[in-house]
Design a protein around this motif. Structure first.
Motif, mmCIF file in Angstrom:
data_model
loop_
_atom_site.group_PDB
_atom_site.id
_atom_site.type_symbol
_atom_site.label_atom_id
_atom_site.label_comp_id
_atom_site.label_asym_id
_atom_site.label_seq_id
_atom_site.Cartn_x
_atom_site.Cartn_y
_atom_site.Cartn_z
ATOM 1 N N PRO A 79 22.707 27.591 23.491
ATOM 2 C CA PRO A 79 23.612 26.820 22.864
ATOM 3 C C PRO A 79 23.151 26.433 21.505
ATOM 4 N N THR A 80 24.272 26.262 20.496
ATOM 5 C CA THR A 80 23.903 25.848 19.096
ATOM 6 C C THR A 80 24.389 24.589 18.801
ATOM 7 N N ASP A 81 24.981 23.825 19.930
ATOM 8 C CA ASP A 81 25.381 22.281 19.445
ATOM 9 C C ASP A 81 25.047 21.508 20.297
ATOM 10 N N CYS A 82 23.838 21.992 20.805
ATOM 11 C CA CYS A 82 22.799 20.939 21.822
ATOM 12 C C CYS A 82 21.493 20.341 20.941
ATOM 13 N N GLN A 83 21.109 19.188 21.272
ATOM 14 C CA GLN A 83 19.710 18.919 20.902
ATOM 15 C C GLN A 83 18.790 19.478 21.835
ATOM 16 N N TYR A 84 17.484 19.662 21.239
ATOM 17 C CA TYR A 84 16.437 20.358 21.995
ATOM 18 C C TYR A 84 15.387 19.543 22.042
ATOM 19 N N CYS A 99 15.457 30.328 20.901
ATOM 20 C CA CYS A 99 16.638 29.754 20.867
ATOM 21 C C CYS A 99 17.244 29.765 19.137
ATOM 22 N N GLY A 100 16.487 29.884 18.439
ATOM 23 C CA GLY A 100 16.722 29.909 16.847
ATOM 24 C C GLY A 100 17.098 28.330 16.476
ATOM 25 N N GLN A 101 16.984 27.246 17.356
ATOM 26 C CA GLN A 101 17.325 25.988 17.168
ATOM 27 C C GLN A 101 16.225 25.242 16.761
ATOM 28 N N ALA A 102 16.461 23.998 16.128
ATOM 29 C CA ALA A 102 15.295 23.124 15.878
ATOM 30 C C ALA A 102 14.923 22.512 17.220
ATOM 31 N N VAL A 103 13.843 22.272 17.364
ATOM 32 C CA VAL A 103 13.315 21.672 18.647
ATOM 33 C C VAL A 103 12.357 20.467 18.216
ATOM 34 N N GLN A 104 12.823 19.193 18.549
ATOM 35 C CA GLN A 104 11.661 18.111 18.712
ATOM 36 C C GLN A 104 10.844 18.147 19.735
ATOM 37 N N TYR A 105 9.729 17.519 19.234
ATOM 38 C CA TYR A 105 8.389 17.105 20.257
ATOM 39 C C TYR A 105 7.838 15.963 19.770
#
Length: 254
Positions: A79-84, A99-105
């Motif tokens: 998904p492109t509209d979720c937070q990771y 996933c090509g999305q920003a992922v926080q850690y």
């Protein structure tokens, strides 16, 4: 210093190889292998049904790998509209790649660290999907549910425990003056301790053990281990650096 590495493949042999490259003696002991989890077949539908702004959580690179494989088989993108949110830097890096999305850690690689991140500051009504194995800590899900989130687990993999090679190797470990054990999860620590026979328990309690978190440190303390080093990471690079430091200081206490 001679090290037994108790962690799954491929990280187990990779860590042993890195330690050998630095001149440290090390023996691999992968106690667990992994199979696809029961929720992989429904994961594509689960992600499709999520509303915008939902939060996806991954507890390990393995959870990401199995989940991504299932999505590829279904020819479905992340998904492109979720937070990771990932448990640590390596999981985040692996996930961001696929996933090509920003992922926080978090800096602190555990549930408590993740809960301190921005996506969890106001979660009332938020859908949260946690990608994990067939079992794990319940603290994060309970905390989020208490705060009004709707939390769903997705079992992306399951563990398969092995008795060998531990039983056949433990006698040689004690004879070879093995003095350090790396253990990267609480489940592996409990299983490892159970498999060591009574005759090997004295040797085991004399070893220093390296663990990745305060939670597993507390578990080791409850099992009567005296010499425990907490690395605050499961990354092989962090484990290597800690072992090199300990080898140069004669295994002195931190």
């Amino acid at each position: 210093m001679t090290v037994v590495v108790v962690r799954p493949e491929p990280d187990c042999h990779q860590l042993v190889k890195q330690l050998h490259a630095h001149g440290l003696a090390a023996t691999p002991c992968p106690l667990v292998s992994f199979l696809p989890g029961r929720d992989l077949t429904t994961l594509p539908r689960t992600l499709t049904a999520l509303p915008s702004g939902s939060v996806l959580v991954a507890v390990s690179p393995r959870a990401v790998a199995f989940a991504d494989h299932a999505l590829q088989n279904a020819q479905q993108a992340w998904p492109t509209d979720c937070q990771y949110v990932a448990v640590g830097q390596r999981t985040a890096s692996d996930w961001q790649t696929v996933c090509g999305q920003a992922v926080q850690y978090p800096a602190r690689e555990d549930s408590e660290g993740m809960l301190a991140l921005a996506p969890f500051t106001a979660v009332t009504g938020t859908q949260v999907v946690i990608l994990r194995g067939e079992s794990g800590r319940e603290m994060m899900a309970k905390t989020l549910r208490d705060q009004g989130a709707q939390v769903h687990y997705c079992e992306t993999y399951r563990r398969q425990w092995a008795v060998e090679p531990l039983v056949s190797q433990v006698v040689s470990w004690t004879k070879d003056t093995t003095d350090t054990v790396v253990i990267t999860s609480g489940q592996q620590l409990a299983y490892f301790d159970q498999l060591i026979t009574l005759s090997g328990q004295h040797w085991l309690r004399q070893c220093r053990i390296l663990v990745p978190s305060k939670r597993i440190q507390d578990q080791a303390t409850a099992l009567d281990f005296d010499t425990i080093t907490t690395v605050d990471s499961v990354a092989n690079s962090a484990l290597v650096n800690t072992l090199l430091r300990l080898s140069k200081t004669g295994l002195s206490d931190d």
